[in-house]
Design an enzyme around this catalytic site. Structure first.
Site, short mmCIF file in Angstrom:
data_model
loop_
_atom_site.label_atom_id
_atom_site.label_comp_id
_atom_site.label_asym_id
_atom_site.label_seq_id
_atom_site.Cartn_x
_atom_site.Cartn_y
_atom_site.Cartn_z
CG ASP A 25 -0.39 0.23 2.53
OD1 ASP A 25 0.85 0.38 2.61
OD2 ASP A 25 -1.14 0.29 3.52
CG HIS A 26 -0.89 4.71 1.35
ND1 HIS A 26 -2.08 4.00 1.26
CD2 HIS A 26 -0.79 5.14 2.62
CE1 HIS A 26 -2.68 4.03 2.44
NE2 HIS A 26 -1.92 4.71 3.28
CB CYS A 87 0.68 -2.56 4.64
SG CYS A 87 0.41 -3.68 6.02
CB THR A 89 2.05 -3.28 10.78
OG1 THR A 89 0.82 -3.66 10.15
CG2 THR A 89 1.84 -2.01 11.59
N GLY A 90 2.73 -4.66 7.88
CA GLY A 90 2.72 -5.98 7.24
C GLY A 90 1.54 -6.83 7.71
N GLY A 92 -1.99 -5.97 8.21
CA GLY A 92 -3.27 -5.89 7.50
C GLY A 92 -3.22 -6.55 6.13
CG HIS A 120 9.08 -26.04 10.45
ND1 HIS A 120 9.28 -26.08 11.81
CD2 HIS A 120 10.14 -26.71 9.91
CE1 HIS A 120 10.40 -26.74 12.08
NE2 HIS A 120 10.95 -27.12 10.94
NE ARG A 131 3.57 4.06 8.01
CZ ARG A 131 2.27 4.25 7.77
NH1 ARG A 131 1.36 3.66 8.53
NH2 ARG A 131 1.89 5.02 6.77
NE ARG A 154 8.47 -32.66 12.98
CZ ARG A 154 9.75 -32.42 12.64
NH1 ARG A 154 10.34 -33.17 11.72
NH2 ARG A 154 10.43 -31.44 13.21
CG HIS A 155 7.44 -29.60 9.01
ND1 HIS A 155 7.16 -29.18 10.29
CD2 HIS A 155 8.73 -30.03 9.02
CE1 HIS A 155 8.24 -29.32 11.04
NE2 HIS A 155 9.20 -29.84 10.30
#
Ligand code: RB5
Length: 164
Positions: A25-26, A87, A89-90, A92, A120, A131, A154-155
């Site tokens: 985003d911006h 974004c 924070t990453g 949203g 994993h 930010r 297993r993963h």
């Protein structure tokens, strides 16, 4: 959407062709563009899903849910192999991407988690906040993510449980 560069098979890390989508985003345009440059120089084929600046240098605003959905669909459809989402924070944009079936987006602010979520969780999208992390840490996060391989075994069963 436009193609930034063609991947040369011989220079692509992990021994093969890899197409990586980038969306933001911006809040994260400059970081996104810096990382496209970085990954293109490493031999990845990078696809820029925006957002970007317009011809007057004004930010083309977008809502992070729309971008998360758009890039999530590109991964789920196989238009790109992996994607990088950013974004403020990453958080949203990764929440939005994770609503698309088949997407496993992980928000990682350091390289250890970025490596482990590939090994994993078989994550196909890595996300972080412009930010939160600086350019150089973001590059380390991408290196850790793209240099790691899913361990399967297993993963795989656990990842299948997520998808089910
Ligand atoms: C936009 O200001 C900001 O809310 C967005 O980039 C993101 O951090 C949301 O999770």
């Amino acid at each position: 959407m436009y193609k930034v560069a063609d991947c040369s098979l011989s220079t692509c890390p992990n021994g093969g062709f890899m197409k990586v989508g980038f969306g933001c985003d911006h809040a994260a345009i400059d970081l996104k563009n810096e990382l496209i440059k970085y990954m293109t120089e490493k031999g990845y084929e990078c696809v820029d899903y925006g957002t970007n600046y317009d011809e007057n240098g004004e930010i083309i605003k977008c809502d992070y849910p729309d971008k998360g959905h758009e890039v999530g669909r590109a991964v789920a459809n196989g238009d790109v192999d992996y994607a990088v989402l950013m974004c403020g924070t990453g958080i949203g944009i990764s929440m939005a991407a994770n609503k698309i079936k088949g997407v496993r987006a992980a928000v990682c602010s350091e390289p250890y988690s970025a490596m482990m979520t590939k090994k994993h969780n078989d994550s196909n999208i890595i996300a972080f906040g412009a930010r939160v992390v600086g350019d150089e840490l973001a590059k380390m996060i991408l290196d850790a993510f793209f240099d790691a391989e899913f361990e399967g075994g297993r993963h795989k069963r656990r990842v299948d449980l997520i998808e089910d």
